[in-house]
Motif scaffolding. Sequence first.
Motif, short mmCIF file in Angstrom:
data_model
loop_
_atom_site.label_atom_id
_atom_site.label_comp_id
_atom_site.label_asym_id
_atom_site.label_seq_id
_atom_site.Cartn_x
_atom_site.Cartn_y
_atom_site.Cartn_z
N TRP A 1 23.99 32.29 14.18
CA TRP A 1 24.76 31.09 13.86
C TRP A 1 26.11 31.09 14.55
N ARG A 2 26.50 29.93 15.04
CA ARG A 2 27.80 29.73 15.68
C ARG A 2 28.48 28.53 15.02
N THR A 3 29.80 28.59 15.00
CA THR A 3 30.59 27.49 14.44
C THR A 3 31.39 26.85 15.56
N SER A 4 31.41 25.56 15.55
CA SER A 4 32.14 24.80 16.57
C SER A 4 33.14 23.89 15.86
N SER A 5 34.30 23.72 16.49
CA SER A 5 35.30 22.84 15.87
C SER A 5 35.43 21.52 16.62
N SER B 1 22.78 29.60 17.81
CA SER B 1 23.26 30.12 19.09
C SER B 1 22.17 29.94 20.15
N PRO B 2 22.54 30.00 21.43
CA PRO B 2 21.53 29.94 22.50
C PRO B 2 20.50 31.06 22.36
N GLU B 3 20.93 32.24 21.92
CA GLU B 3 20.00 33.36 21.74
C GLU B 3 18.95 33.03 20.67
N ALA B 4 19.37 32.38 19.59
CA ALA B 4 18.43 31.99 18.52
C ALA B 4 17.46 30.92 19.03
N LYS B 5 17.97 29.95 19.78
CA LYS B 5 17.11 28.90 20.32
C LYS B 5 16.10 29.48 21.31
N ASP B 6 16.53 30.46 22.11
CA ASP B 6 15.61 31.12 23.05
C ASP B 6 14.49 31.84 22.30
N TYR B 7 14.84 32.48 21.19
CA TYR B 7 13.83 33.18 20.39
C TYR B 7 12.80 32.19 19.85
N GLU B 8 13.27 31.06 19.34
CA GLU B 8 12.35 30.04 18.82
C GLU B 8 11.42 29.52 19.92
#
Length: 166
Positions: free
Chosen positions: A19-23, A32-39
């Motif tokens: 998980w990443r937080t953006s303001s 995160s991109p790493e999580a999306k790549d895993y999916e």
Amino acid sequence: MLRIYYAMVPLPPSSNKVWRTSSKGGFHTHKSPEAKDYEEMLKFDLIPLRKSIEKDFGEISKKTLKEILFNMTYFLQNERRDPANCIKLLSDALEKALGFNDRRFLFREHRKVIDKKFKRGGILLQIVPVPMGITCVNGLLVIYGHHTWNYLTNDIDAFLSEEDGK
């Protein structure tokens, strides 16, 4: 009809890396991109599994399947990894790969095998699609029959061999 499928999948990224937080435009949390790549990787790798389930049950949907039971064995190199932190991303990735809402997933039998030979580790999934007319109560399979309920043991293999003998 019950069928058991097996799949070995890589360990998802640590929950600290998911998980990443953006303001930008206010605070919001995203994967995160790493999580999306895993999916995406699991979606591609599990195409044969999805096709096998569809061959046996038809379209994977709430009309044909009540839920999907997952028994999981973690293969880890050491004790530092907390397997419970893997479940949310794994569940999301399996939802995308199988096309079945993860609120209908039941995860149970979390076992760990620790061995220094495992370079990356992985998760062995035993996958049991549960068709309509059968349900799981606390991980136990229950069949609704002719005016009787048959409570089955945790041993799915014993159940399947019993059903084949009928």
